[in-house]
Design an enzyme around this catalytic site. Sequence first.
Site, PDB file in Angstrom:
ATOM      1  N   PRO A   2      -8.529 -10.564  -9.898  1.00 37.04           N
ATOM      2  CA  PRO A   2      -7.783 -10.546 -11.082  1.00 37.04           C
ATOM      3  C   PRO A   2      -6.228 -10.890 -11.056  1.00 37.04           C
ATOM      4  O   PRO A   2      -5.405  -9.796 -10.972  1.00 37.04           O
ATOM      5  CB  PRO A   2      -8.101  -9.224 -11.640  1.00 37.04           C
ATOM      6  CG  PRO A   2      -8.456  -8.291 -10.620  1.00 37.04           C
ATOM      7  CD  PRO A   2      -8.609  -9.017  -9.493  1.00 37.04           C
ATOM      8  N   GLU A   3      -5.787 -12.012 -10.794  1.00 42.23           N
ATOM      9  CA  GLU A   3      -4.373 -12.363 -11.033  1.00 42.23           C
ATOM     10  C   GLU A   3      -4.440 -13.002 -12.584  1.00 42.23           C
ATOM     11  O   GLU A   3      -5.508 -13.252 -13.149  1.00 42.23           O
ATOM     12  CB  GLU A   3      -3.889 -13.216 -10.079  1.00 42.23           C
ATOM     13  CG  GLU A   3      -3.752 -12.336  -8.534  1.00 42.23           C
ATOM     14  CD  GLU A   3      -3.008 -13.140  -7.588  1.00 42.23           C
ATOM     15  OE1 GLU A   3      -1.904 -13.733  -8.066  1.00 42.23           O
ATOM     16  OE2 GLU A   3      -3.141 -12.916  -6.416  1.00 42.23           O
ATOM     17  N   LYS A  52      -1.481 -10.019 -16.948  1.00 38.17           N
ATOM     18  CA  LYS A  52      -2.895  -9.685 -16.685  1.00 38.17           C
ATOM     19  C   LYS A  52      -3.555  -8.604 -17.755  1.00 38.17           C
ATOM     20  O   LYS A  52      -4.511  -8.001 -17.413  1.00 38.17           O
ATOM     21  CB  LYS A  52      -2.597  -8.848 -15.297  1.00 38.17           C
ATOM     22  CG  LYS A  52      -2.140  -9.656 -14.241  1.00 38.17           C
ATOM     23  CD  LYS A  52      -1.917  -8.911 -13.034  1.00 38.17           C
ATOM     24  CE  LYS A  52      -1.063  -9.658 -11.978  1.00 38.17           C
ATOM     25  NZ  LYS A  52      -0.564  -8.789 -10.773  1.00 38.17           N
ATOM     26  N   ARG A 259       2.811  -3.704  -0.262  1.00 39.02           N
ATOM     27  CA  ARG A 259       1.987  -4.844  -0.134  1.00 39.02           C
ATOM     28  C   ARG A 259       2.230  -5.546   0.570  1.00 39.02           C
ATOM     29  O   ARG A 259       3.361  -5.923   1.070  1.00 39.02           O
ATOM     30  CB  ARG A 259       1.823  -5.504  -1.718  1.00 39.02           C
ATOM     31  CG  ARG A 259       1.998  -4.669  -2.905  1.00 39.02           C
ATOM     32  CD  ARG A 259       0.454  -4.105  -3.278  1.00 39.02           C
ATOM     33  NE  ARG A 259      -0.356  -4.990  -3.516  1.00 39.02           N
ATOM     34  CZ  ARG A 259      -0.737  -5.713  -4.472  1.00 39.02           C
ATOM     35  NH1 ARG A 259       0.011  -5.812  -5.390  1.00 39.02           N
ATOM     36  NH2 ARG A 259      -1.689  -6.299  -4.581  1.00 39.02           N
TER      37      ARG A 259
END
Length: 269
Positions: A2-3, A52, A259
Amino acid sequence: MPEGHTIHRAARLQNKRFKGKVLRSESPQGRFDSGSSQIDGQELRKIYANGKHLFYEFDSGDFVHVHLGLFGKFRTLSLPTDDPVSENCRWLLTSDTDRLHLAGPTVCEVIDSDQVDAIRRRLGPDPLVKRHREDPVEKMAKRLSRRTIPIGAAILDQKVLAGLGNVYRAEILYLIGLDPFTPSNQVSIQDLSALWSESVRLLTLGERAGRIVTTEPADVGKQRARDLGRYERLYCYKRHGEQCRRCGDTIRTADIDGRNIWWCPTEQT
DNA sequence: GCTGCATGATGAA
DNA sequence: TCATCCTGCAGCA
């Protein structure tokens, strides 16, 4: 996966199946019991995507707000089917012809239109939204002007730019040739402008293809996007230690705000 | 079979 | 900065 492109694609495809229909709403897993029963039997007006986030607007004026997080997944099925509904199904929407199955979302809740507006207001410009009240590049510049955090961290902040995730972050910075550690307030307006237009181009491509593809035909030969292997579709994401496709230098990786990011020290300065 | 990691985000310390 | 929530699957024994 999911982007932002996944979310907008989900909205587009789900609208085709469910918009304007009266739906049965359930939570087989039980964790969305009260919310799902609140909208059971209502007509779905329309599904909206912002960054999103997904908003399902129902006839009563209630909205279901969904955010997939890292693991959330939709499955759609045409009815009738023999497929059983899996135990981890948070939200099950059923029409007379179709079934929507949601599992593993970070957010699945019923909210009102004021809450929808509040969420939308705090998001930065979304590359997959066509009309913008304020120039998106200026808006980004404004939100970055006093910040010294690395641009690589800033563009994952959904208040700055809504819809990018870790794959697009690495790929877009590579394509515009920008070092991810550049302090945000030192990024030129030209670079911000390139960042925006590459985001629009690539997320639009991703929304259509249903997968993230950033490599150019010139770099990968004549293969069609869908035939490319996972890493053939990308320039630097998770390619630590490999040679840069364009200059041969070694792709590096580092941790920015918890990240991982990958970049080419020659292409990105 | 178990472990750890992942395209995300939040809230406490 | 860390812990936490959500799920699936690659990599390893």
